[in-house]
Design a protein around this motif. Structure first.
Motif, PDB file in Angstrom:
ATOM      1  N   VAL A   1       0.837  -1.197   0.000  1.00  0.00           N
ATOM      2  CA  VAL A   1       0.000   0.000   0.000  1.00  0.00           C
ATOM      3  C   VAL A   1       0.876   1.253   0.000  1.00  0.00           C
ATOM      4  O   VAL A   1       0.557   2.254  -0.651  1.00  0.00           O
ATOM      5  CB  VAL A   1      -0.951  -0.004   1.215  1.00  0.00           C
ATOM      6  N   ARG A   2       2.000   1.189   0.703  1.00  0.00           N
ATOM      7  CA  ARG A   2       2.912   2.344   0.760  1.00  0.00           C
ATOM      8  C   ARG A   2       3.377   2.771  -0.628  1.00  0.00           C
ATOM      9  O   ARG A   2       3.606   3.964  -0.879  1.00  0.00           O
ATOM     10  CB  ARG A   2       4.123   1.995   1.636  1.00  0.00           C
ATOM     11  N   GLN A   3       3.473   1.835  -1.556  1.00  0.00           N
ATOM     12  CA  GLN A   3       3.905   2.165  -2.910  1.00  0.00           C
ATOM     13  C   GLN A   3       2.906   3.069  -3.627  1.00  0.00           C
ATOM     14  O   GLN A   3       3.251   3.723  -4.612  1.00  0.00           O
ATOM     15  CB  GLN A   3       4.119   0.882  -3.715  1.00  0.00           C
ATOM     16  N   THR A   4       1.666   3.103  -3.144  1.00  0.00           N
ATOM     17  CA  THR A   4       0.629   3.929  -3.774  1.00  0.00           C
ATOM     18  C   THR A   4       0.415   5.248  -3.041  1.00  0.00           C
ATOM     19  O   THR A   4      -0.400   6.063  -3.472  1.00  0.00           O
ATOM     20  CB  THR A   4      -0.709   3.169  -3.816  1.00  0.00           C
ATOM     21  N   LEU A   5       1.111   5.456  -1.929  1.00  0.00           N
ATOM     22  CA  LEU A   5       0.890   6.635  -1.089  1.00  0.00           C
ATOM     23  C   LEU A   5       1.362   7.902  -1.793  1.00  0.00           C
ATOM     24  O   LEU A   5       2.463   7.949  -2.346  1.00  0.00           O
ATOM     25  CB  LEU A   5       1.633   6.465   0.234  1.00  0.00           C
ATOM     26  N   SER A   6       0.521   8.932  -1.768  1.00  0.00           N
ATOM     27  CA  SER A   6       0.899  10.230  -2.331  1.00  0.00           C
ATOM     28  C   SER A   6       0.290  11.335  -1.481  1.00  0.00           C
ATOM     29  O   SER A   6      -0.661  11.111  -0.723  1.00  0.00           O
ATOM     30  CB  SER A   6       0.439  10.360  -3.790  1.00  0.00           C
ATOM     31  N   MET A   7       0.832  12.537  -1.618  1.00  0.00           N
ATOM     32  CA  MET A   7       0.368  13.680  -0.833  1.00  0.00           C
ATOM     33  C   MET A   7       0.442  14.924  -1.708  1.00  0.00           C
ATOM     34  O   MET A   7       1.439  15.137  -2.405  1.00  0.00           O
ATOM     35  CB  MET A   7       1.225  13.828   0.429  1.00  0.00           C
ATOM     36  N   VAL A   8      -0.627  15.730  -1.680  1.00  0.00           N
ATOM     37  CA  VAL A   8      -0.681  16.929  -2.517  1.00  0.00           C
ATOM     38  C   VAL A   8      -1.162  18.115  -1.691  1.00  0.00           C
ATOM     39  O   VAL A   8      -1.827  17.962  -0.663  1.00  0.00           O
ATOM     40  CB  VAL A   8      -1.620  16.733  -3.730  1.00  0.00           C
ATOM     41  N   THR A   9      -0.824  19.298  -2.164  1.00  0.00           N
ATOM     42  CA  THR A   9      -1.279  20.529  -1.531  1.00  0.00           C
ATOM     43  C   THR A   9      -2.785  20.663  -1.677  1.00  0.00           C
ATOM     44  O   THR A   9      -3.355  20.332  -2.714  1.00  0.00           O
ATOM     45  CB  THR A   9      -0.596  21.741  -2.186  1.00  0.00           C
ATOM     46  N   ASP A  10      -3.442  21.149  -0.626  1.00  0.00           N
ATOM     47  CA  ASP A  10      -4.887  21.339  -0.672  1.00  0.00           C
ATOM     48  C   ASP A  10      -5.244  22.610   0.083  1.00  0.00           C
ATOM     49  O   ASP A  10      -4.378  23.276   0.669  1.00  0.00           O
ATOM     50  CB  ASP A  10      -5.613  20.129  -0.068  1.00  0.00           C
ATOM     51  N   PHE A  11      -6.521  22.943   0.075  1.00  0.00           N
ATOM     52  CA  PHE A  11      -6.990  24.118   0.795  1.00  0.00           C
ATOM     53  C   PHE A  11      -6.846  23.891   2.299  1.00  0.00           C
ATOM     54  O   PHE A  11      -7.362  22.916   2.840  1.00  0.00           O
ATOM     55  CB  PHE A  11      -8.455  24.404   0.455  1.00  0.00           C
ATOM     56  N   GLY A  12      -6.124  24.783   2.959  1.00  0.00           N
ATOM     57  CA  GLY A  12      -5.969  24.699   4.401  1.00  0.00           C
ATOM     58  C   GLY A  12      -5.094  23.569   4.887  1.00  0.00           C
ATOM     59  O   GLY A  12      -5.037  23.301   6.082  1.00  0.00           O
ATOM     60  N   GLY A  13      -4.395  22.878   3.983  1.00  0.00           N
ATOM     61  CA  GLY A  13      -3.551  21.762   4.404  1.00  0.00           C
ATOM     62  C   GLY A  13      -3.112  20.914   3.231  1.00  0.00           C
ATOM     63  O   GLY A  13      -2.744  21.430   2.172  1.00  0.00           O
TER      64      GLY A  13
END
Length: 419
Positions: free
Chosen positions: A109-121
């Motif tokens: 599952v970690r191989q699919t983990l992503s993070m993007v900028t969003d409103f307020g966080g």
């Protein structure tokens, strides 16, 4: 019998051992299958092994012939000792077997983990095809450059999006690592970014009554935007109840009072009973549309333009019907949404879970690339009682097809240019 030093332990003959045993490796573990000896003395089967440095014991009654072993962080060989245990608590001789787990779900599952900028966080995404619970630990670096725990969330869904808000539009470093039910953790994904500015739209809203909108109210519309929401039961004064049946007013329109790049909407259902948020005529399915300006020339004498379903001009002989102008061709769709009832784990307090979910509100994100708007229109598609505005999609009810909301909050960036 007590377990004091000097006790000889359970008395009686040793039961026979298991037979035809096989361990099938799975992601993060193994499933043992075996044949139970034909002996009335055997009470259950047990397996002893070490998992991540700790001794573990699994037991299975004689009514099952499998033992599931999970939670291994590595694919290193695991040695398991199987015993049958008699009614007197006597163990058989051990049957020792070794197997190698497949890669743990957490790390796949970690191989699919992503993070993007969003409103307020930021928003964190992952995919989980293993039908096992996976959590995310959300981290934020402090002034010393050390990550600090901020929040934990868990999910069994195959596709997960978790948004963490409450941050200023200032550069910060965020982290996310995955955790499972056995204490295993992944490495940390980092993102240094500046969250998009987000604020709540001003309340109370200004209501715009367009043709096709709700034509009357049973309880005042102002209740839905007065900034209050209560978990108290049967509070009519803090809810809006429409006064029209579906097909004759299942839409409503709001003037935000300013131009905003919208980020999300949060709906709070009305509570008449502890279970009513997911029953009665609370909103379940709805659409949200937005525009920066109303087509004022269509406000008088062009009711067909504002209806939910486009109308058509009569075709010329041998021709196809021609659709009339319609507002949805001029507005942008911000989303089609459904309020989903929270899962209630076995043994949990349903009322507490329902009230907690309703207290937080049901938040729905708009597309990040949506254009700024000044007006927002809601199209209620279905309530929890089943009343629907499209008979071919949502089965209608014959009577009392109203809908209700307790509170409505909208968020976005109001620093965009005002035209």
């Amino acid at each position: 019998m007590s377990g004091c030093s000097g006790d000889e332990g359970p008395a009686g003959p040793e039961p026979p051992v298991i037979e035809d045993y096989v361990i099938t490796p799975i992601n993060g573990g193994g499933i043992a299958t075996y044949s139970i000896p034909d002996s009335e003395e055997v009470m259950y089967v047990m397996a002893e092994y070490e998992r991540n440095g700790k001794k573990c014991v699994e037991r299975s009654s004689v009514y099952s012939n499998t033992i599931r072993m999970e939670g291994f962080a590595t694919t290193d060989p695991v040695t398991v000792a199987f015993y049958t245990v008699s009614r007197n608590g006597v163990r058989s001789e051990p049957v020792v077997k070794t197997f190698e787990p497949l890669t743990a779900p957490l790390y796949l599952v970690r191989q699919t983990l992503s993070m993007v900028t969003d409103f307020g966080g930021v928003s964190v995404f992952w995919e989980n095809r293993f039908n096992t619970e996976v959590g995310v630990a959300f981290l934020v670096k402090d002034e010393n450059g050390e990550f600090r725990d901020n929040e934990y969330r868990f999910s069994r869904l195959e596709e997960v999006k978790e948004t963490f808000r409450g941050f200023e539009a200032e550069e910060a470093t965020f982290g996310a690592c995955l955790i499972d039910n056995w204490g295993n953790t992944s490495d940390t994904l980092e993102l240094t970014t500046t969250p998009y500015y987000e604020t709540m739209s001003k309340k109370p809203f200004s209501r715009v009554r367009l043709p096709g909108d709700v034509v009357s109210d049973t309880w005042a519309f102002s209740n839905v935007c007065n900034g209050t929401w209560h978990t108290s039961i049967n509070t009519n004064s803090d809810a809006w109840l429409s006064g029209s049946k579906f097909g004759n007013g299942h839409m409503f329109t709001i003037d935000l009072g300013e131009r905003m790049k919208m980020s999300r909407v949060v709906l709070y259902p009305r509570l008449r009973t502890a279970s009513e948020p997911f029953g009665s005529i609370n909103v379940r399915n709805f659409e949200v549309w937005g525009t920066s300006a109303l087509k004022t020339e269509m406000l008088s004498g062009h009711d067909y333009y504002w209806q939910d379903i486009p109308e058509f001009d009569e075709p010329e002989e041998g021709g196809d019907p021609v659709a009339k102008e319609h507002w949805k061709n001029d507005w942008q769709c911000l989303g089609e949404f459904e309020i989903v009832k929270p899962d209630v784990p076995e043994g949990a307090n349903q009322q507490e879970i329902f009230l907690a979910a309703c207290g937080a509100g049901f938040s729905f994100d708009f597309p990040i690339d949506a254009e700024p708007i000044h007006y927002i229109r809601f199209v209620v598609r279905r309530t929890w009682s089943g009343a629907g505005s499209h008979p071919d999609i949502y089965p209608p009810r014959a009577l009392n097809d109203y809908f209700m909301l307790s509170e409505l909050s909208m968020y976005g960036d109001n620093t965009v240019p005002q035209k």
